[in-house]
Motif scaffolding. Structure first.
Motif, PDB file in Angstrom:
ATOM      1  N   ALA A  64       7.923  45.419 -37.865  1.00 41.38           N
ATOM      2  CA  ALA A  64       7.179  44.650 -36.666  1.00 41.38           C
ATOM      3  C   ALA A  64       5.888  44.191 -37.032  1.00 41.38           C
ATOM      4  O   ALA A  64       5.136  43.459 -36.502  1.00 41.38           O
ATOM      5  CB  ALA A  64       7.096  45.685 -35.491  1.00 41.38           C
ATOM      6  N   THR A  65       5.373  44.192 -38.304  1.00 40.50           N
ATOM      7  CA  THR A  65       4.164  43.845 -38.653  1.00 40.50           C
ATOM      8  C   THR A  65       4.092  42.444 -38.560  1.00 40.50           C
ATOM      9  O   THR A  65       5.009  41.689 -39.160  1.00 40.50           O
ATOM     10  CB  THR A  65       4.027  44.220 -40.291  1.00 40.50           C
ATOM     11  N   PRO A  66       2.956  42.150 -38.095  1.00 45.60           N
ATOM     12  CA  PRO A  66       2.571  40.296 -38.098  1.00 45.60           C
ATOM     13  C   PRO A  66       2.553  39.852 -39.282  1.00 45.60           C
ATOM     14  O   PRO A  66       1.536  40.404 -40.154  1.00 45.60           O
ATOM     15  CB  PRO A  66       1.402  40.412 -37.057  1.00 45.60           C
ATOM     16  N   VAL A  67       3.093  38.950 -39.554  1.00 44.92           N
ATOM     17  CA  VAL A  67       2.757  38.059 -41.027  1.00 44.92           C
ATOM     18  C   VAL A  67       2.774  36.650 -40.690  1.00 44.92           C
ATOM     19  O   VAL A  67       3.184  36.031 -39.783  1.00 44.92           O
ATOM     20  CB  VAL A  67       4.125  38.124 -41.939  1.00 44.92           C
ATOM     21  N   LEU A  68       1.451  36.197 -41.280  1.00 41.02           N
ATOM     22  CA  LEU A  68       1.055  34.783 -41.311  1.00 41.02           C
ATOM     23  C   LEU A  68       1.257  34.102 -42.510  1.00 41.02           C
ATOM     24  O   LEU A  68       0.808  34.840 -43.694  1.00 41.02           O
ATOM     25  CB  LEU A  68      -0.659  34.663 -40.897  1.00 41.02           C
ATOM     26  N   VAL A  69       1.899  33.089 -42.603  1.00 43.25           N
ATOM     27  CA  VAL A  69       2.159  32.290 -44.092  1.00 43.25           C
ATOM     28  C   VAL A  69       1.153  31.153 -43.915  1.00 43.25           C
ATOM     29  O   VAL A  69       1.070  30.346 -42.933  1.00 43.25           O
ATOM     30  CB  VAL A  69       3.405  31.723 -44.047  1.00 43.25           C
ATOM     31  N   HIS A  70       0.497  30.893 -45.164  1.00 39.83           N
ATOM     32  CA  HIS A  70      -0.604  29.808 -45.070  1.00 39.83           C
ATOM     33  C   HIS A  70      -0.499  29.204 -46.221  1.00 39.83           C
ATOM     34  O   HIS A  70      -0.448  29.755 -47.492  1.00 39.83           O
ATOM     35  CB  HIS A  70      -2.110  30.415 -44.678  1.00 39.83           C
ATOM     36  N   ASP A  71      -0.729  27.813 -46.131  1.00 40.25           N
ATOM     37  CA  ASP A  71      -0.512  26.895 -47.340  1.00 40.25           C
ATOM     38  C   ASP A  71      -1.966  27.164 -48.445  1.00 40.25           C
ATOM     39  O   ASP A  71      -2.991  27.250 -47.833  1.00 40.25           O
ATOM     40  CB  ASP A  71      -0.463  25.611 -46.870  1.00 40.25           C
ATOM     41  N   ALA A  72      -1.773  27.310 -49.460  1.00 41.85           N
ATOM     42  CA  ALA A  72      -2.934  27.361 -50.468  1.00 41.85           C
ATOM     43  C   ALA A  72      -3.656  26.248 -50.756  1.00 41.85           C
ATOM     44  O   ALA A  72      -4.815  26.276 -50.812  1.00 41.85           O
ATOM     45  CB  ALA A  72      -2.206  27.516 -52.053  1.00 41.85           C
ATOM     46  N   ALA A  73      -3.209  25.119 -50.060  1.00 44.98           N
ATOM     47  CA  ALA A  73      -3.928  23.728 -50.008  1.00 44.98           C
ATOM     48  C   ALA A  73      -4.426  23.331 -48.731  1.00 44.98           C
ATOM     49  O   ALA A  73      -4.505  22.221 -48.452  1.00 44.98           O
ATOM     50  CB  ALA A  73      -3.111  22.582 -50.706  1.00 44.98           C
ATOM     51  N   ARG A  74      -4.586  24.576 -47.815  1.00 44.85           N
ATOM     52  CA  ARG A  74      -5.264  24.366 -46.442  1.00 44.85           C
ATOM     53  C   ARG A  74      -6.534  25.127 -46.471  1.00 44.85           C
ATOM     54  O   ARG A  74      -6.452  25.989 -45.662  1.00 44.85           O
ATOM     55  CB  ARG A  74      -4.621  24.517 -45.468  1.00 44.85           C
ATOM     56  N   PRO A  75      -7.625  24.656 -47.201  1.00 47.19           N
ATOM     57  CA  PRO A  75      -8.752  25.599 -47.461  1.00 47.19           C
ATOM     58  C   PRO A  75      -9.798  25.469 -46.137  1.00 47.19           C
ATOM     59  O   PRO A  75     -10.522  26.241 -45.872  1.00 47.19           O
ATOM     60  CB  PRO A  75      -9.525  25.042 -48.353  1.00 47.19           C
TER      61      PRO A  75
ATOM     62  N   ALA B 110       5.148  35.380 -37.695  1.00 45.01           N
ATOM     63  CA  ALA B 110       6.010  35.913 -37.198  1.00 45.01           C
ATOM     64  C   ALA B 110       6.069  37.385 -37.629  1.00 45.01           C
ATOM     65  O   ALA B 110       5.509  37.574 -38.693  1.00 45.01           O
ATOM     66  CB  ALA B 110       7.532  35.224 -37.604  1.00 45.01           C
ATOM     67  N   PRO B 111       7.185  38.319 -36.771  1.00 45.06           N
ATOM     68  CA  PRO B 111       7.026  39.564 -37.412  1.00 45.06           C
ATOM     69  C   PRO B 111       7.827  39.704 -38.735  1.00 45.06           C
ATOM     70  O   PRO B 111       8.542  38.930 -38.959  1.00 45.06           O
ATOM     71  CB  PRO B 111       8.083  40.235 -36.233  1.00 45.06           C
ATOM     72  N   LEU B 112       7.184  40.650 -39.395  1.00 41.67           N
ATOM     73  CA  LEU B 112       7.890  40.660 -40.867  1.00 41.67           C
ATOM     74  C   LEU B 112       9.528  40.664 -40.993  1.00 41.67           C
ATOM     75  O   LEU B 112      10.157  39.894 -41.546  1.00 41.67           O
ATOM     76  CB  LEU B 112       7.254  42.028 -41.613  1.00 41.67           C
ATOM     77  N   GLY B 113       9.938  41.951 -40.187  1.00 42.06           N
ATOM     78  CA  GLY B 113      11.518  41.657 -40.478  1.00 42.06           C
ATOM     79  C   GLY B 113      12.048  40.556 -40.107  1.00 42.06           C
ATOM     80  O   GLY B 113      13.017  40.258 -40.599  1.00 42.06           O
ATOM     81  N   LEU B 114      11.928  40.118 -38.732  1.00 36.08           N
ATOM     82  CA  LEU B 114      12.682  38.844 -38.221  1.00 36.08           C
ATOM     83  C   LEU B 114      12.421  37.609 -39.173  1.00 36.08           C
ATOM     84  O   LEU B 114      13.255  37.012 -39.315  1.00 36.08           O
ATOM     85  CB  LEU B 114      12.009  38.601 -36.867  1.00 36.08           C
ATOM     86  N   LEU B 115      11.126  37.699 -39.686  1.00 34.08           N
ATOM     87  CA  LEU B 115      10.841  36.332 -40.559  1.00 34.08           C
ATOM     88  C   LEU B 115      11.772  36.526 -41.909  1.00 34.08           C
ATOM     89  O   LEU B 115      12.226  35.476 -42.411  1.00 34.08           O
ATOM     90  CB  LEU B 115       9.563  36.111 -40.819  1.00 34.08           C
ATOM     91  N   ARG B 116      11.806  37.556 -42.573  1.00 40.45           N
ATOM     92  CA  ARG B 116      12.637  37.905 -43.698  1.00 40.45           C
ATOM     93  C   ARG B 116      14.093  37.424 -43.412  1.00 40.45           C
ATOM     94  O   ARG B 116      14.602  36.870 -44.258  1.00 40.45           O
ATOM     95  CB  ARG B 116      12.311  39.249 -44.100  1.00 40.45           C
ATOM     96  N   ASP B 117      14.539  38.026 -42.404  1.00 44.63           N
ATOM     97  CA  ASP B 117      15.956  37.964 -42.039  1.00 44.63           C
ATOM     98  C   ASP B 117      16.547  36.467 -41.691  1.00 44.63           C
ATOM     99  O   ASP B 117      17.411  36.155 -42.268  1.00 44.63           O
ATOM    100  CB  ASP B 117      16.567  38.929 -40.757  1.00 44.63           C
ATOM    101  N   THR B 118      15.805  35.733 -40.881  1.00 42.20           N
ATOM    102  CA  THR B 118      15.995  34.542 -40.558  1.00 42.20           C
ATOM    103  C   THR B 118      15.872  33.422 -41.796  1.00 42.20           C
ATOM    104  O   THR B 118      16.294  32.732 -42.151  1.00 42.20           O
ATOM    105  CB  THR B 118      14.942  34.015 -39.557  1.00 42.20           C
ATOM    106  N   LEU B 119      14.831  33.697 -42.615  1.00 45.98           N
ATOM    107  CA  LEU B 119      14.574  32.984 -43.844  1.00 45.98           C
ATOM    108  C   LEU B 119      15.846  33.268 -44.803  1.00 45.98           C
ATOM    109  O   LEU B 119      16.165  32.250 -45.427  1.00 45.98           O
ATOM    110  CB  LEU B 119      13.286  33.411 -44.578  1.00 45.98           C
TER     111      LEU B 119
END
Length: 248
Positions: free
Chosen positions: A107-118, A176-185
Protein backbone atom coordinates in the motif's frame (compact mmCIF):
# COMPACT_ATOMS: atom_id res chain seq x y z
CA UNK A 1 -10.56 16.03 -12.64
CA UNK A 2 -12.19 15.30 -9.30
CA UNK A 3 -12.58 17.52 -6.24
CA UNK A 4 -12.80 14.78 -3.60
CA UNK A 5 -10.68 14.99 -0.46
CA UNK A 6 -8.17 12.25 0.32
CA UNK A 7 -5.57 11.73 3.07
CA UNK A 8 -2.29 13.40 2.19
CA UNK A 9 0.27 10.76 1.17
CA UNK A 10 3.29 10.51 3.45
CA UNK A 11 6.22 8.12 3.85
CA UNK A 12 6.09 7.69 0.09
CA UNK A 13 8.86 6.72 -2.32
CA UNK A 14 9.86 8.37 -5.59
CA UNK A 15 11.14 6.41 -8.59
CA UNK A 16 13.24 8.21 -11.19
CA UNK A 17 13.83 6.22 -14.40
CA UNK A 18 17.20 7.43 -15.72
CA UNK A 19 18.60 4.59 -17.82
CA UNK A 20 17.67 6.04 -21.21
CA UNK A 21 19.84 7.86 -23.73
CA UNK A 22 17.52 10.75 -24.61
CA UNK A 23 17.98 10.34 -28.37
CA UNK A 24 15.71 13.26 -29.30
CA UNK A 25 18.15 15.68 -27.67
CA UNK A 26 20.82 14.66 -30.17
CA UNK A 27 23.61 14.88 -27.58
CA UNK A 28 26.65 12.64 -27.13
CA UNK A 29 25.79 11.93 -23.49
CA UNK A 30 22.48 10.82 -21.94
CA UNK A 31 20.08 13.73 -21.65
CA UNK A 32 19.88 13.60 -17.86
CA UNK A 33 23.59 14.48 -17.62
CA UNK A 34 23.51 17.53 -19.87
CA UNK A 35 24.60 20.66 -17.98
CA UNK A 36 21.90 23.01 -16.72
CA UNK A 37 23.11 26.10 -14.88
CA UNK A 38 26.36 24.39 -13.97
CA UNK A 39 24.94 21.01 -12.86
CA UNK A 40 23.52 17.95 -14.64
CA UNK A 41 19.78 18.08 -15.23
CA UNK A 42 19.23 15.08 -12.96
CA UNK A 43 21.08 16.84 -10.12
CA UNK A 44 18.48 19.64 -10.18
CA UNK A 45 15.69 17.06 -10.30
CA UNK A 46 17.01 15.10 -7.32
CA UNK A 47 17.61 18.23 -5.24
CA UNK A 48 14.00 19.21 -5.93
CA UNK A 49 12.67 15.75 -4.96
CA UNK A 50 14.70 15.63 -1.75
CA UNK A 51 12.95 18.82 -0.59
CA UNK A 52 9.44 17.32 -0.82
CA UNK A 53 7.60 16.83 2.50
CA UNK A 54 6.99 13.30 3.76
CA UNK A 55 9.55 11.70 1.44
CA UNK A 56 10.81 8.28 2.54
CA UNK A 57 13.34 7.68 -0.22
CA UNK A 58 14.25 7.87 -3.91
CA UNK A 59 15.16 5.01 -6.22
CA UNK A 60 16.99 5.99 -9.41
CA UNK A 61 17.07 3.41 -12.20
CA UNK A 62 20.35 3.87 -14.09
CA UNK A 63 22.01 2.10 -17.01
CA UNK A 64 24.36 -0.79 -16.25
CA UNK A 65 27.32 1.16 -17.67
CA UNK A 66 26.46 4.47 -15.97
CA UNK A 67 29.64 6.03 -14.57
CA UNK A 68 28.22 9.52 -13.98
CA UNK A 69 25.49 9.17 -11.37
CA UNK A 70 27.71 8.40 -8.40
CA UNK A 71 29.58 11.70 -8.87
CA UNK A 72 26.44 13.81 -8.29
CA UNK A 73 26.25 15.39 -4.84
CA UNK A 74 22.57 14.48 -4.38
CA UNK A 75 23.40 10.83 -5.07
CA UNK A 76 25.25 10.75 -1.74
CA UNK A 77 22.08 11.49 0.22
CA UNK A 78 21.24 8.45 2.40
CA UNK A 79 17.68 8.49 1.06
CA UNK A 80 18.85 7.87 -2.53
CA UNK A 81 19.20 4.30 -3.84
CA UNK A 82 19.92 2.91 -7.30
CA UNK A 83 18.86 -0.09 -9.37
CA UNK A 84 19.83 -1.15 -12.87
CA UNK A 85 17.16 -0.09 -15.32
CA UNK A 86 16.11 -1.46 -18.70
CA UNK A 87 16.09 -0.34 -22.30
CA UNK A 88 12.60 1.17 -21.93
CA UNK A 89 11.12 3.44 -19.26
CA UNK A 90 8.58 0.85 -18.09
CA UNK A 91 11.33 -1.72 -17.56
CA UNK A 92 13.30 0.73 -15.42
CA UNK A 93 10.24 1.60 -13.33
CA UNK A 94 9.46 -2.09 -12.86
CA UNK A 95 13.03 -2.79 -11.68
CA UNK A 96 12.64 -0.10 -9.03
CA UNK A 97 9.22 -1.44 -8.02
CA UNK A 98 10.69 -4.93 -7.65
CA UNK A 99 13.37 -3.48 -5.36
CA UNK A 100 10.76 -1.68 -3.26
CA UNK A 101 8.39 -4.65 -3.11
CA UNK A 102 10.95 -6.63 -1.14
CA UNK A 103 11.16 -3.87 1.45
CA UNK A 104 7.85 -2.00 1.68
CA UNK A 105 4.13 -2.66 2.19
CA UNK A 106 2.12 -2.99 -1.06
CA UNK A 107 0.00 0.00 0.00
CA UNK A 108 3.04 2.32 0.14
CA UNK A 109 2.48 5.36 -2.12
CA UNK A 110 4.92 5.56 -5.03
CA UNK A 111 5.51 8.59 -7.23
CA UNK A 112 7.29 8.13 -10.57
CA UNK A 113 9.03 11.25 -11.84
CA UNK A 114 11.01 11.98 -15.01
CA UNK A 115 14.70 12.74 -14.55
CA UNK A 116 14.33 15.53 -17.11
CA UNK A 117 11.58 17.45 -15.25
CA UNK A 118 13.64 19.49 -12.78
CA UNK A 119 11.17 22.36 -12.41
CA UNK A 120 8.07 20.79 -10.89
CA UNK A 121 6.65 23.19 -8.30
CA UNK A 122 6.28 22.25 -4.63
CA UNK A 123 2.67 23.49 -4.67
CA UNK A 124 1.87 20.97 -7.39
CA UNK A 125 3.57 18.16 -5.46
CA UNK A 126 1.47 19.01 -2.42
CA UNK A 127 -1.69 18.90 -4.56
CA UNK A 128 -0.67 15.52 -5.94
CA UNK A 129 0.03 14.13 -2.45
CA UNK A 130 -3.47 15.22 -1.38
CA UNK A 131 -5.15 13.73 -4.48
CA UNK A 132 -6.60 10.25 -4.97
CA UNK A 133 -4.32 7.24 -4.39
CA UNK A 134 -3.95 7.00 -8.19
CA UNK A 135 -3.24 10.41 -9.70
CA UNK A 136 -0.92 12.32 -11.98
CA UNK A 137 0.10 15.87 -12.67
CA UNK A 138 -1.14 17.06 -16.06
CA UNK A 139 -1.62 20.24 -18.06
CA UNK A 140 -5.04 21.07 -19.54
CA UNK A 141 -4.62 21.71 -23.27
CA UNK A 142 -4.69 25.39 -24.20
CA UNK A 143 -4.07 25.08 -27.96
CA UNK A 144 -6.50 23.76 -30.54
CA UNK A 145 -5.79 20.04 -30.96
CA UNK A 146 -5.63 18.51 -34.44
CA UNK A 147 -5.66 14.78 -35.16
CA UNK A 148 -3.59 13.95 -38.24
CA UNK A 149 -3.70 11.46 -41.07
CA UNK A 150 -1.41 10.71 -44.05
CA UNK A 151 -1.87 12.99 -47.05
CA UNK A 152 -0.74 12.87 -50.64
CA UNK A 153 2.93 12.63 -51.51
CA UNK A 154 3.98 11.66 -47.99
CA UNK A 155 2.48 14.77 -46.40
CA UNK A 156 0.52 14.95 -43.15
CA UNK A 157 -2.91 16.57 -43.12
CA UNK A 158 -5.62 17.29 -40.55
CA UNK A 159 -8.14 14.52 -39.99
CA UNK A 160 -10.25 16.34 -37.42
CA UNK A 161 -10.18 18.82 -34.55
CA UNK A 162 -10.46 17.19 -31.12
CA UNK A 163 -12.46 18.73 -28.24
CA UNK A 164 -9.86 20.70 -26.32
CA UNK A 165 -11.75 20.59 -23.02
CA UNK A 166 -11.20 16.82 -22.92
CA UNK A 167 -7.45 16.90 -23.67
CA UNK A 168 -4.78 16.88 -20.97
CA UNK A 169 -1.02 16.67 -21.45
CA UNK A 170 0.38 14.11 -19.01
CA UNK A 171 3.27 15.13 -16.78
CA UNK A 172 5.00 13.53 -13.80
CA UNK A 173 5.04 12.64 -10.98
CA UNK A 174 2.41 9.94 -11.40
CA UNK A 175 1.22 8.32 -8.16
CA UNK A 176 -0.14 4.88 -7.26
CA UNK A 177 0.14 2.27 -4.48
CA UNK A 178 3.28 0.16 -4.81
CA UNK A 179 1.65 -3.28 -5.20
CA UNK A 180 -1.06 -2.12 -7.58
CA UNK A 181 1.35 -0.22 -9.79
CA UNK A 182 3.74 -3.16 -9.97
CA UNK A 183 0.98 -5.62 -10.85
CA UNK A 184 -0.63 -3.43 -13.52
CA UNK A 185 2.72 -2.54 -15.06
CA UNK A 186 3.71 -6.21 -15.28
CA UNK A 187 0.37 -7.13 -16.89
CA UNK A 188 0.54 -4.20 -19.27
CA UNK A 189 4.01 -5.14 -20.47
CA UNK A 190 2.82 -8.70 -21.07
CA UNK A 191 -0.42 -7.76 -22.86
CA UNK A 192 0.47 -4.68 -24.93
CA UNK A 193 3.91 -3.20 -24.17
CA UNK A 194 3.70 -0.53 -26.88
CA UNK A 195 0.63 0.94 -25.14
CA UNK A 196 2.51 1.49 -21.88
CA UNK A 197 3.90 4.98 -22.38
CA UNK A 198 3.62 6.02 -18.72
CA UNK A 199 2.40 4.61 -15.41
CA UNK A 200 -1.12 5.98 -15.86
CA UNK A 201 -1.49 4.09 -19.15
CA UNK A 202 -0.78 0.80 -17.35
CA UNK A 203 -3.42 1.66 -14.75
CA UNK A 204 -5.89 2.65 -17.48
CA UNK A 205 -5.28 -0.63 -19.32
CA UNK A 206 -6.28 -2.44 -16.10
CA UNK A 207 -9.53 -0.47 -15.89
CA UNK A 208 -8.55 2.26 -13.43
CA UNK A 209 -9.08 5.99 -13.89
CA UNK A 210 -6.30 8.05 -12.22
CA UNK A 211 -7.18 11.54 -11.05
CA UNK A 212 -5.86 14.43 -13.15
CA UNK A 213 -4.20 17.15 -11.06
CA UNK A 214 -3.68 20.43 -12.89
CA UNK A 215 -0.03 21.49 -12.80
CA UNK A 216 2.03 24.51 -13.72
CA UNK A 217 3.43 24.87 -17.25
CA UNK A 218 6.95 25.07 -15.83
CA UNK A 219 6.83 21.30 -15.21
CA UNK A 220 7.85 20.55 -18.79
CA UNK A 221 10.14 17.70 -19.83
CA UNK A 222 13.51 18.73 -21.25
CA UNK A 223 13.43 16.92 -24.58
CA UNK A 224 14.88 19.25 -27.24
CA UNK A 225 17.85 21.67 -27.14
CA UNK A 226 15.55 24.71 -26.94
CA UNK A 227 14.07 23.31 -23.70
CA UNK A 228 17.46 23.78 -21.99
CA UNK A 229 17.38 27.50 -22.76
CA UNK A 230 13.90 27.84 -21.24
CA UNK A 231 14.85 25.76 -18.19
CA UNK A 232 17.92 27.91 -17.55
CA UNK A 233 15.81 31.07 -17.71
CA UNK A 234 13.25 29.65 -15.28
CA UNK A 235 15.95 28.52 -12.84
CA UNK A 236 17.45 32.01 -12.86
CA UNK A 237 14.00 33.49 -12.29
CA UNK A 238 13.33 31.15 -9.36
CA UNK A 239 16.71 31.97 -7.85
CA UNK A 240 15.79 35.64 -8.01
CA UNK A 241 12.41 34.99 -6.40
CA UNK A 242 14.06 33.02 -3.57
CA UNK A 243 16.61 35.76 -2.94
CA UNK A 244 13.70 38.18 -2.67
CA UNK A 245 12.10 35.95 -0.03
CA UNK A 246 9.22 34.70 -2.16
CA UNK A 247 7.89 31.14 -2.23
CA UNK A 248 8.25 29.35 -5.59
Amino acid sequence: MTTSVHPVASNYWVIVPAAGSGKRMGAEIPKQYLPLNGKPIIAHTLENILSWPGLEGVIVAIAADDCEFSSIAAAQDPRVFTVIGGAERAQSVLAALDYLSARENPATPVLVHDAARPLVALDDIQKLLAAAPMALLAQPASDTIKQSQPGEGGSTVVRQTLPRDQIWLAQTPQKAPLGLLRDTLMRGLENDPLAITDEASALEQAGYHPELVAACRSNFKITHPADLILAEALLRHRAGELSAGKNV
